[in-house]
Design an enzyme around this catalytic site. Structure first.
Site, PDB file in Angstrom:
ATOM      1  N   LYS A  56      52.558 -27.367  26.149  1.00 34.45           N
ATOM      2  CA  LYS A  56      52.121 -26.704  24.918  1.00 34.45           C
ATOM      3  C   LYS A  56      50.604 -26.584  24.873  1.00 34.45           C
ATOM      4  O   LYS A  56      50.065 -25.540  24.490  1.00 34.45           O
ATOM      5  CB  LYS A  56      52.615 -27.491  23.695  1.00 34.45           C
ATOM      6  CG  LYS A  56      54.098 -27.361  23.402  1.00 34.45           C
ATOM      7  CD  LYS A  56      54.484 -28.219  22.217  1.00 34.45           C
ATOM      8  CE  LYS A  56      55.964 -28.134  21.904  1.00 34.45           C
ATOM      9  NZ  LYS A  56      56.340 -29.006  20.756  1.00 34.45           N
ATOM     10  N   ALA A  78      51.527 -31.772  20.466  1.00 35.88           N
ATOM     11  CA  ALA A  78      52.423 -32.929  20.381  1.00 35.88           C
ATOM     12  C   ALA A  78      53.864 -32.460  20.525  1.00 35.88           C
ATOM     13  O   ALA A  78      54.193 -31.294  20.272  1.00 35.88           O
ATOM     14  CB  ALA A  78      52.234 -33.657  19.050  1.00 35.88           C
ATOM     15  N   ASP A  79      54.707 -33.390  20.941  1.00 37.79           N
ATOM     16  CA  ASP A  79      56.139 -33.094  21.002  1.00 37.79           C
ATOM     17  C   ASP A  79      56.916 -34.366  20.678  1.00 37.79           C
ATOM     18  O   ASP A  79      56.511 -35.470  21.067  1.00 37.79           O
ATOM     19  CB  ASP A  79      56.551 -32.577  22.377  1.00 37.79           C
ATOM     20  CG  ASP A  79      57.965 -32.023  22.350  1.00 37.79           C
ATOM     21  OD1 ASP A  79      58.134 -30.860  21.926  1.00 37.79           O
ATOM     22  OD2 ASP A  79      58.909 -32.752  22.712  1.00 37.79           O
ATOM     23  N   THR A  80      58.002 -34.196  19.960  1.00 36.35           N
ATOM     24  CA  THR A  80      58.818 -35.329  19.534  1.00 36.35           C
ATOM     25  C   THR A  80      60.242 -35.188  20.077  1.00 36.35           C
ATOM     26  O   THR A  80      60.856 -34.131  19.940  1.00 36.35           O
ATOM     27  CB  THR A  80      58.857 -35.429  17.997  1.00 36.35           C
ATOM     28  OG1 THR A  80      57.524 -35.600  17.508  1.00 36.35           O
ATOM     29  CG2 THR A  80      59.708 -36.604  17.540  1.00 36.35           C
TER      30      THR A  80
END
Length: 212
Positions: A56, A78-80
């Site tokens: 990203k 960010a990634d969750t």
């Protein structure tokens, strides 16, 4: 004297923007990065979260440069990922997906991995990965149906949003609340401050306005 770097948030998530605003940070640019988030074969949850955060950031930087946004910019992404063991739960888009997630999480422990990637003005990648452990209460059929009707689950990893109604489902949590929401603030501030971004500037302004 070097110019103050601008901040690009590589996300369309109102939750991540709200978390940054909570600590007095207002990104100069919002550049959502649309990438394929499909896990690779055999990919572990923590590896997936970090890979997607990296991709990203890189995609947003490329998009920003193509759009003529300042080169002197830090990119934050960010990634969750929500997982039960090695099983990665989807980002629920259909009610059936959310229902499956809630039934799986009911009465069980699970982990939330949130990766933060910062792409510096020099092109270096700085990373943090936060693991948070949670346990849900045993959910009744009525609770699941009512939560599905709320639509809070839509586009949420694991089919729930802890900052909403689902906060009442959490029996125990070990780790970072803000990471589960979508952006671990302690780690984010550490990354930005380490790169010279003035994270504390607005704190002084807020204290003056509040009369402290």
């Amino acid at each position: 004297m070097a110019a103050r770097p601008e901040l690009i948030l590589a996300s369309a998530s109102p939750r991540r923007l709200a978390l940054l605003n909570q600590i007095g940070i207002e990104p100069e640019h919002l550049v959502p990065a649309h990438i394929d988030e499909t896990p690779e074969k055999g990919e572990l949850p923590r590896k997936l979260a970090q890979r997607l955060a990296d991709e990203k950031a890189i995609a947003a930087q490329h998009k920003a440069k193509t759009s003529g946004i300042a080169d002197n910019a830090i990119v934050l992404s960010a990634d969750t990922v929500v997982a039960v063991g090695r099983r990665i739960l989807p980002k629920a888009e259909m009610m059936e997906e959310a229902s499956m997630c809630l039934k799986l999480l009911s009465g069980r422990s699970h982990r939330v991995y949130t990766a933060v990637t910062m792409l510096t003005t020099s092109g270096a990648l700085r990373r943090r990965l936060v693991e948070t452990r949670l346990r849900f209460k045993r959910l009744s059929t009525r609770e699941i149906e009512s939560y599905l009707a709320s639509a809070e689950w839509r586009d949420k990893a694991g089919g729930y949003a802890i900052q909403g109604i689902a906060g009442a489902f959490v029996v125990k949590m070990q780790g970072s609340y803000t990471a589960v929401v979508g952006l671990p603030l302690h780690e984010t501030v550490s990354l930005l401050a380490g790169e010279g971004y003035p994270v504390h500037f607005n704190w002084l302004n807020q204290s003056t306005l509040s009369g402290v």
